[in-house]
Write an enzyme that holds these catalytic residues in place. Structure first.
Site, PDB file in Angstrom:
ATOM      1  N   SER A 124       3.993   9.363   3.433  1.00 26.45           N
ATOM      2  CA  SER A 124       3.228   8.116   3.363  1.00 26.45           C
ATOM      3  C   SER A 124       1.929   8.228   4.141  1.00 26.45           C
ATOM      4  CB  SER A 124       4.073   6.991   3.961  1.00 26.45           C
ATOM      5  OG  SER A 124       3.293   5.836   4.138  1.00 26.45           O
ATOM      6  N   THR A 126       0.985   6.119   5.922  1.00 25.76           N
ATOM      7  CA  THR A 126       1.240   5.463   7.202  1.00 25.76           C
ATOM      8  C   THR A 126       1.293   6.480   8.344  1.00 25.76           C
ATOM      9  OG1 THR A 126       2.513   3.648   8.151  1.00 25.76           O
ATOM     10  CG2 THR A 126       3.764   5.433   7.192  1.00 25.76           C
ATOM     11  N   TYR A 148       9.029   3.496  10.993  1.00 31.74           N
ATOM     12  CA  TYR A 148       9.073   4.029   9.622  1.00 31.74           C
ATOM     13  C   TYR A 148       8.109   5.206   9.474  1.00 31.74           C
ATOM     14  CZ  TYR A 148       7.702   4.515   4.774  1.00 31.74           C
ATOM     15  OH  TYR A 148       7.371   5.049   3.550  1.00 31.74           O
ATOM     16  N   LYS A 152       8.723   9.373   8.740  1.00 32.67           N
ATOM     17  CA  LYS A 152       8.082  10.161   7.666  1.00 32.67           C
ATOM     18  C   LYS A 152       7.377  11.378   8.261  1.00 32.67           C
ATOM     19  CE  LYS A 152       9.386   8.194   3.983  1.00 32.67           C
ATOM     20  NZ  LYS A 152      10.140   8.926   2.960  1.00 32.67           N
ATOM     21  N   ASN A 179      -1.106   3.176  -1.382  1.00 33.90           N
ATOM     22  CA  ASN A 179      -0.332   1.953  -1.661  1.00 33.90           C
ATOM     23  C   ASN A 179       0.158   1.929  -3.111  1.00 33.90           C
ATOM     24  OD1 ASN A 179      -1.923   1.365   0.792  1.00 33.90           O
ATOM     25  ND2 ASN A 179      -0.973  -0.643   0.626  1.00 33.90           N
ATOM     26  N   LEU A 200       1.637  -6.906  -0.441  1.00 32.92           N
ATOM     27  CA  LEU A 200       0.727  -7.853  -1.076  1.00 32.92           C
ATOM     28  C   LEU A 200       0.967  -8.022  -2.582  1.00 32.92           C
ATOM     29  CD1 LEU A 200      -1.749  -9.689  -0.852  1.00 32.92           C
ATOM     30  CD2 LEU A 200      -3.179  -7.659  -1.179  1.00 32.92           C
ATOM     31  N   GLY A 295      -0.047  -5.269  13.720  1.00 31.22           N
ATOM     32  CA  GLY A 295       0.164  -3.881  13.291  1.00 31.22           C
ATOM     33  C   GLY A 295      -0.707  -3.472  12.126  1.00 31.22           C
TER      34      GLY A 295
HETATM   35  N1  UFG Z   1      -1.517  -8.640   2.982  1.00 32.23           N
HETATM   36  C1  UFG Z   1      -1.826  -9.996   2.941  1.00 32.23           C
HETATM   37  N2  UFG Z   1      -0.810 -10.862   2.647  1.00 32.23           N
HETATM   38  C2  UFG Z   1       0.461 -10.465   2.401  1.00 32.23           C
HETATM   39  C3  UFG Z   1       0.766  -9.085   2.464  1.00 32.23           C
HETATM   40  C4  UFG Z   1      -0.252  -8.194   2.763  1.00 32.23           C
HETATM   41  O1  UFG Z   1      -2.968 -10.401   3.141  1.00 32.23           O
HETATM   42  O2  UFG Z   1       1.336 -11.315   2.150  1.00 32.23           O
HETATM   43  C5  UFG Z   1      -2.606  -7.678   3.237  1.00 32.23           C
HETATM   44  C6  UFG Z   1      -2.408  -6.790   4.432  1.00 32.23           C
HETATM   45  O3  UFG Z   1      -2.910  -7.418   5.596  1.00 32.23           O
HETATM   46  C7  UFG Z   1      -3.185  -5.542   4.019  1.00 32.23           C
HETATM   47  C8  UFG Z   1      -3.007  -5.487   2.503  1.00 32.23           C
HETATM   48  O4  UFG Z   1      -2.649  -6.811   2.113  1.00 32.23           O
HETATM   49  O5  UFG Z   1      -4.552  -5.717   4.288  1.00 32.23           O
HETATM   50  C9  UFG Z   1      -1.918  -4.546   2.031  1.00 32.23           C
HETATM   51  O6  UFG Z   1      -0.704  -4.863   2.707  1.00 32.23           O
HETATM   52  P1  UFG Z   1       0.709  -4.266   2.219  1.00 32.23           P
HETATM   53  O7  UFG Z   1       1.757  -4.882   3.085  1.00 32.23           O
HETATM   54  O8  UFG Z   1       0.848  -4.442   0.756  1.00 32.23           O
HETATM   55  O9  UFG Z   1       0.560  -2.704   2.472  1.00 32.23           O
HETATM   56  P2  UFG Z   1       0.249  -1.901   3.834  1.00 32.23           P
HETATM   57  O10 UFG Z   1      -1.028  -1.160   3.599  1.00 32.23           O
HETATM   58  O11 UFG Z   1       0.347  -2.757   5.034  1.00 32.23           O
HETATM   59  O12 UFG Z   1       1.484  -0.889   3.891  1.00 32.23           O
HETATM   60  C10 UFG Z   1       1.822  -0.120   2.762  1.00 32.23           C
HETATM   61  C11 UFG Z   1       3.327   0.073   2.719  1.00 32.23           C
HETATM   62  C12 UFG Z   1       3.786   0.972   3.808  1.00 32.23           C
HETATM   63  C13 UFG Z   1       3.012   2.231   3.772  1.00 32.23           C
HETATM   64  C14 UFG Z   1       1.534   1.983   3.823  1.00 32.23           C
HETATM   65  C15 UFG Z   1       0.794   3.281   3.610  1.00 32.23           C
HETATM   66  O13 UFG Z   1       3.983  -1.156   2.840  1.00 32.23           O
HETATM   67  O14 UFG Z   1       5.138   1.287   3.617  1.00 32.23           O
HETATM   68  O15 UFG Z   1       1.148   1.097   2.792  1.00 32.23           O
HETATM   69  O16 UFG Z   1      -0.493   3.190   4.067  1.00 32.23           O
HETATM   70  F1  UFG Z   1       3.361   2.992   4.823  1.00 32.23           F
END
Ligand code: UFG
Length: 344
Positions: A124, A126, A148, A152, A179, A200, A295
């Site tokens: 990932s 991440t 997590y 990885k 993503n 998201l 985070g």
């Molecule tokens: N976001 C919102 N509202 C929500 C959910 C997310 O505004 O309800 C925003 C977050 O702040 C971020 C973007 O949408 O800016 C993407 O968020 P996600 O939760 O969809 O994805 P992340 O980038 O935080 O994390 C994802 C996976 C992880 C992985 C990571 C790899 O969930 O498992 O990408 O970079 F590790």
């Protein structure tokens, strides 16, 4: 080629099984359904038009795994089986290390016992944590900000150590996903978040379908063009195809160990994603701006040029494809019991 797929009913796993079968590979899935559904297997069979070989087992069960490996004698393993929730990993770190690190170690030992010498590993982006600059190349420092991500990264180290062990014949492709989003264009398989989605894209589609009141936009004061978080959203079918290409690269013996970013090389903001989904759905999807999620990072998007070059692969699907396919899947799930295959 005979390919064992761990976690083959999961989101990325199920789409990869479809692409493997389409490419003519002989696939054996092992799966414990801890975060997937049995009916996904029937859906895969509907898409491929072939029965799917499945052994229901936990990858930490060395004896069961070894029995499958001895019987199937795979040429390669694609290892998806893992727990994947960032927030849950903070609450249950020991479980995440047990499944993600312990499970990978058990798999590597069993592979060695049967002389299986190729692995494709689901890692990932991440592992990079807060990147110093975007696009992020594979040479960027790694510093995962949650358990997590650390499981990885340890999985990557474990695999590289097995590749480097004296006398070892193992070769490995370590794939760092940005993503993963979207769904199969058939509308038969896609992501199945349990409970309230953390991510998201499924939150947007559930809101568009009326299952949630509004999207919470986490932070609008990031140093990004519109202030909201920017990510590299990659269609799951593009991602799946990269796994097939990675297997081919291992067979061509390009390198004993390949670490590759899988992304599109382009970032989109939260608001851009909401707008594109709105255009696909045909109406505005309500959202409210909120404070930053603990985070989270401002932006993270890939430099995928190494994967483009080494695999002869690139992500082809657009953000519009992503939204259209995810919306088709959401519609197939909503308004009926998605857990009941009889209604499909
Ligand atoms: N976001 C919102 N509202 C929500 C959910 C997310 O505004 O309800 C925003 C977050 O702040 C971020 C973007 O949408 O800016 C993407 O968020 P996600 O939760 O969809 O994805 P992340 O980038 O935080 O994390 C994802 C996976 C992880 C992985 C990571 C790899 O969930 O498992 O990408 O970079 F590790």
């Amino acid at each position: 080629m005979k390919v064992l797929v761990t976690g083959g009913a999961g989101f990325v796993g199920s789409h990869t099984v479809v692409e493997l079968v389409a490419a003519g590979h002989d696939v054996q899935v092992v799966e414990n359904f801890c975060n997937s559904e049995r009916w996904i297997v029937e859906r895969i069979e509907r898409i491929t038009g072939q029965p799917l070989a499945l052994d229901e087992l936990d990858i930490r069960d060395h004896a069961a795994l070894l029995a499958t490996l001895k019987r199937f004698q795979p040429d390669a393993v694609i290892h998806f089986a893992a727990l994947k929730s960032v927030s849950e990993s903070a609450e249950l770190p020991a479980r995440y290390y047990d499944v993600n690190v312990g499970g990978t170690a058990t798999l590597l030992e069993a592979m060695q016992e049967v002389g299986c010498a190729r692995i494709v590993f689901s890692s990932s982006a991440t592992v990079y944590g807060q990147p110093e600059a975007c696009p992020v190349p594979e040479s960027a420092p790694v510093n995962p900000g949650n358990p997590y991500g650390r499981t990885k990264l340890i999985g990557e180290w474990l695999i590289r150590d097995c590749v480097a062990a004296p006398g070892a014949s193992l070769s490995a492709a370590i794939l760092r996903y940005f993503n993963p989003v979207g769904a199969h264009p058939s509308g038969l398989i896609g992501e199945l978040p349990r409970g309230v989605p953390n991510n998201l894209a499924p939150y947007i589609t559930q809101t568009a379908a009326g299952q949630r009141d509004y999207i919470r936009v986490f932070g609008d004061d990031y140093a990004t063009p519109d202030g909201t978080g920017v990510r590299d959203y990659i269609h799951v079918v593009d991602l799946a195809k990269a796994h097939v290409a990675a297997l081919d690269a291992l067979v061509r013996n390009e390198a004993r160990e390949l670490t590759l970013n899988l992304g599109t090389g382009r970032g989109y903001s939260v608001l851009e994603l909401i707008e594109t989904f709105s255009s696909v759905v045909g109406h505005a999807i309500p959202y409210q701006r909120q404070g930053r999620r603990v985070g989270d990072i401002g932006e993270c998007w890939a430099d995928p040029s190494r994967a483009n070059h080494v695999l002869g692969w690139r992500a082809e699907k657009s953000l519009l494809d992503i939204c259209a396919d995810a919306w088709r899947w959401q519609q197939a799930c909503s308004g009926r019991d998605a857990l009941d295959p009889a209604v499909a």
